[in-house]
Motif scaffolding. Structure first.
Motif, mmCIF file in Angstrom:
data_model
loop_
_atom_site.group_PDB
_atom_site.id
_atom_site.type_symbol
_atom_site.label_atom_id
_atom_site.label_comp_id
_atom_site.label_asym_id
_atom_site.label_seq_id
_atom_site.Cartn_x
_atom_site.Cartn_y
_atom_site.Cartn_z
ATOM 1 N N LEU A 157 84.854 41.556 42.895
ATOM 2 C CA LEU A 157 84.554 42.816 42.775
ATOM 3 C C LEU A 157 83.526 44.226 43.836
ATOM 4 O O LEU A 157 83.921 45.789 44.155
ATOM 5 N N GLU A 158 83.152 43.339 45.274
ATOM 6 C CA GLU A 158 82.719 44.104 45.969
ATOM 7 C C GLU A 158 82.920 45.012 47.028
ATOM 8 O O GLU A 158 83.128 45.628 47.308
ATOM 9 N N GLY A 159 84.191 44.486 47.639
ATOM 10 C CA GLY A 159 85.975 44.189 48.401
ATOM 11 C C GLY A 159 86.120 45.294 47.296
ATOM 12 O O GLY A 159 86.102 46.429 47.923
ATOM 13 N N ALA A 160 86.305 44.823 45.984
ATOM 14 C CA ALA A 160 87.537 46.213 45.076
ATOM 15 C C ALA A 160 86.610 47.566 44.885
ATOM 16 O O ALA A 160 87.581 48.695 45.425
ATOM 17 N N VAL A 161 85.149 47.668 44.901
ATOM 18 C CA VAL A 161 84.368 49.339 44.654
ATOM 19 C C VAL A 161 84.758 49.541 46.344
ATOM 20 O O VAL A 161 85.277 50.767 45.990
ATOM 21 N N LYS A 162 84.328 48.658 47.516
ATOM 22 C CA LYS A 162 84.878 49.956 48.770
ATOM 23 C C LYS A 162 86.414 50.125 48.694
ATOM 24 O O LYS A 162 86.876 51.230 49.192
ATOM 25 N N TYR A 163 87.054 49.798 48.117
ATOM 26 C CA TYR A 163 89.020 49.626 48.661
ATOM 27 C C TYR A 163 89.013 50.689 47.522
ATOM 28 O O TYR A 163 90.404 51.905 48.328
ATOM 29 N N PHE A 164 88.338 51.122 46.478
ATOM 30 C CA PHE A 164 89.009 51.613 45.782
ATOM 31 C C PHE A 164 88.026 53.429 45.901
ATOM 32 O O PHE A 164 89.189 53.936 45.862
ATOM 33 N N THR A 165 86.789 53.291 46.327
ATOM 34 C CA THR A 165 85.981 54.620 46.873
ATOM 35 C C THR A 165 87.482 54.862 47.806
ATOM 36 O O THR A 165 87.420 55.912 47.561
ATOM 37 N N SER A 171 93.311 60.201 48.897
ATOM 38 C CA SER A 171 94.337 60.228 47.407
ATOM 39 C C SER A 171 93.732 61.988 47.496
ATOM 40 O O SER A 171 94.373 62.762 47.371
ATOM 41 N N MET A 172 92.600 61.905 47.567
ATOM 42 C CA MET A 172 92.082 63.645 46.903
ATOM 43 C C MET A 172 92.234 64.443 48.509
ATOM 44 O O MET A 172 92.457 65.522 48.319
ATOM 45 N N ILE A 173 92.111 63.682 49.821
ATOM 46 C CA ILE A 173 92.103 64.076 50.641
ATOM 47 C C ILE A 173 93.754 65.048 51.055
ATOM 48 O O ILE A 173 94.555 65.946 51.121
ATOM 49 N N PHE A 174 94.374 63.876 50.785
ATOM 50 C CA PHE A 174 96.376 63.669 50.270
ATOM 51 C C PHE A 174 96.216 64.948 49.781
ATOM 52 O O PHE A 174 97.587 65.555 49.971
ATOM 53 N N ILE A 219 93.507 57.145 56.527
ATOM 54 C CA ILE A 219 92.062 56.018 55.825
ATOM 55 C C ILE A 219 93.415 54.762 55.199
ATOM 56 O O ILE A 219 93.047 53.477 55.051
ATOM 57 N N LYS A 220 94.491 55.448 54.905
ATOM 58 C CA LYS A 220 95.007 53.993 53.644
ATOM 59 C C LYS A 220 96.093 53.501 55.043
ATOM 60 O O LYS A 220 96.218 52.367 54.668
ATOM 61 N N ALA A 221 95.771 53.516 55.830
ATOM 62 C CA ALA A 221 96.291 52.791 57.556
ATOM 63 C C ALA A 221 96.022 52.374 57.801
ATOM 64 O O ALA A 221 95.998 50.972 58.966
ATOM 65 N N ALA A 222 94.348 52.593 57.744
ATOM 66 C CA ALA A 222 93.572 52.469 58.378
ATOM 67 C C ALA A 222 92.910 52.312 60.019
ATOM 68 O O ALA A 222 92.549 50.899 60.464
ATOM 69 N N VAL A 223 93.246 53.184 60.061
ATOM 70 C CA VAL A 223 93.014 53.445 61.635
ATOM 71 C C VAL A 223 91.629 53.386 62.074
ATOM 72 O O VAL A 223 90.740 54.410 61.569
ATOM 73 N N PHE A 224 90.911 53.714 63.630
ATOM 74 C CA PHE A 224 89.963 54.329 63.972
ATOM 75 C C PHE A 224 89.663 56.068 63.026
ATOM 76 O O PHE A 224 90.912 56.910 63.617
#
Length: 507
Positions: A157-165, A171-174, A219-224
């Motif tokens: 659940l902790e990981g999911a909150v960070k992932y989903f946020t 998605s909003m930026i996209f 963000i989706k690709a997890a780049v720096f």
């Protein structure tokens, strides 16, 4: 009619997801349906790949709307290759899930959601419409959020909150970037956008729009520096879920970057330079992050980040050789990363831990399995002639051509760090004398499960290891494929003509 083969991978995944819902409490039936369906999907993916290789780009219009007004599905060599890799990874993870996912999690609808995730992945790879790409991304996010939380453990659940946020922010930026792009051009069809964006005189506004897409997909690709959500979440769900996440989810972001920066925002030196800088920083930060980790799955999570840098570097250099290196590395990375997270699941099942401090003696207890695991581990490093070696040659060659010496240095640094990290992992997990630790009473160890479940753990790892060996020892075939894809991406007129001039409708 032949071109409607494009939508078969989508219809099959919808059918499987719906069918599996009718077997909600019949777990064994779900396992059988998922494995059989994934096998059929792999067959369809091979059929589509062979057809596109033979006949060129396929296009289909949804409804009776001509491009650029309707939703277009496009299967060029890049899309067909990624659908094929999704089929390969999907089958492996389906079999692995049947043995590794506990019944309580399966009763929460694991397999239907898994196939909805594969639906979203196939849709994202095949769509030719930028807004429709957003829709497929949302299907992926919703499905992946359910998978990452199944079981409801605190760490999940902790990981999911960070992932989903972070993914909702992406998605909003996209979506904002799509709105700006539509306001500038009045079109959402990617082939149509290629011409209209090139005709816009205000290049500063175009660059700002491109940077919005870069942030969203980055963000989706997890780049720096947008990667911190990934190592905080990918180690928390079951290893089968992490396998499909590590192998394919971040690569959807990479695919989207490749598609828009070779089709819509092309030939901008400023944007190319930004991509190169991001790639260098991603290679360094991911490598350093992996070096200091003690958990096997966290090590693999940071190596995902590190190796995304290779692909972004090739995209930033934007020569045909560099793009070919990016595509080759993408093919290699999907297979290896999927396999490595399954390997982490096997190690956990045998030892009851993923902490390298608590592990050791694996080679002494399981020498044959250790040799099998050696293949994906050192394919990741790029020991010649394994699969990770060959694309780096193309990328370094492109670096010399472009005089991008910082990029070459980052690639060599990341390769060296990966070697150190994997050598450390091998020494700690496989060669070190294990400490005497009490067995976990409530845990079902590998030697306590049935022979069928042991097969379901090992066969998918062996299958993907064979694929990795083919990529390495049959590198000339993968290089030929990568070069053809790179040629199509650099000279995108074939894609544009296929969408706007040669259409088949889907009623």
């Amino acid at each position: 009619m032949t071109q409607q083969l494009i939508i078969y991978p989508l219809f099959l995944q919808i059918l499987l997801a719906i069918l599996l819902m009718f077997f909600w409490n019949r777990i064994n039936s779900q396992r059988i349906i998922s494995i059989l369906g994934s096998t059929i999907n792999l067959g369809i993916s091979i059929w589509l790949f062979a057809a596109v290789w033979e006949h060129g780009t396929y296009t289909v219009q949804a409804g009776n709307w001509e491009a650029p007004f309707g939703i277009t599905f496009v299967a060029d060599m890049l899309s067909a290759t990624l659908v094929l890799l999704t089929g390969i990874s999907g089958l492996a993870v389906s079999v692995f899930s049947s043995g590794s996912i506990i019944p309580d999690r399966l009763r929460f609808g694991y397999f239907p959601i898994f196939h909805f995730l594969l639906l979203g992945l196939n849709g994202a790879f095949l769509t030719g419409d930028i807004f429709n790409l957003y829709v497929w991304f949302e299907i992926i996010i919703i499905s992946s959020f359910v998978l990452i939380t199944i079981g409801g453990e605190k760490a999940q659940l902790e990981g999911a909150v960070k992932y989903f946020t972070m993914n909702i922010l992406a998605s909003m930026i996209f979506l904002t970037a799509i709105a700006v792009l539509y306001g500038l051009t009045g079109s959402l069809n990617m082939a149509d956008l290629a011409g209209k964006v090139a005709a816009i005189e205000n290049r500063g506004l175009v660059e700002v729009t491109a940077i919005l897409f870069l942030i969203g997909f980055g963000i989706k690709a997890a780049v720096f520096p947008l990667y911190f959500w990934l190592p905080a979440s990918y180690h928390t769900p079951p290893s089968a879920v992490s396998a499909i996440f590590g192998g394919l989810l971040t690569k959807v972001g990479v695919y989207a970057l490749i598609r828009i920066f070779t089709l819509i925002f092309v030939g901008d030196a400023f944007l190319d330079q930004i991509l190169v800088v991001i790639a260098i920083l991603t290679l360094f930060s991911g490598g350093i992050g992996a070096l200091v980790q003690n958990n096997v799955r966290k090590v693999f999570s940071y190596l995902i980040i590190c190796h995304i840098g290779y692909m972004i570097a090739g995209l930033g250099m934007f020569t045909e050789v560099a793009i070919a290196g990016t595509i080759f590395y993408l093919i290699h990375d999907i297979v290896v990363k999927t396999n490595l997270f399954m390997v982490s699941g096997l190690i956990y099942k045998i030892k009851g831990s993923n902490s390298m401090r608590a592990l050791g003696g694996f080679y002494g207890e399981y020498p044959k399995l250790s040799l099998l695991i050696f293949i994906p581990l050192f394919s990741l490093v790029g020991i010649p002639p394994l699969s990770g070696f060959w694309p780096k040659i193309s990328l370094i060659n492109a670096g010399f051509t472009n005089e991008s010496y910082w990029t070459i240095g980052a690639i060599i640094f990341a390769s060296f760090i990966t070697l150190v990290v994997i050598a450390k992992l091998w020494a700690e997990v496989f060669w070190k004398t294990p400490e005497d630790r009490p067995r976990i009473a409530s845990f079902e160890y590998f030697n306590e499960i049935s022979k069928l479940r042991k097969i379901q753990f090992i066969v998918p790892i062996a299958f993907l290891s064979l694929v990795s060996l083919y990529i390495g020892f049959g590198a000339e075939h993968i290089q030929l494929l990568s070069s053809r894809i790179a040629e199509e991406l650099v000279d995108n007129q074939q894609y544009i003509d296929a969408v706007l001039n040669k259409q088949e409708t889907l009623n």
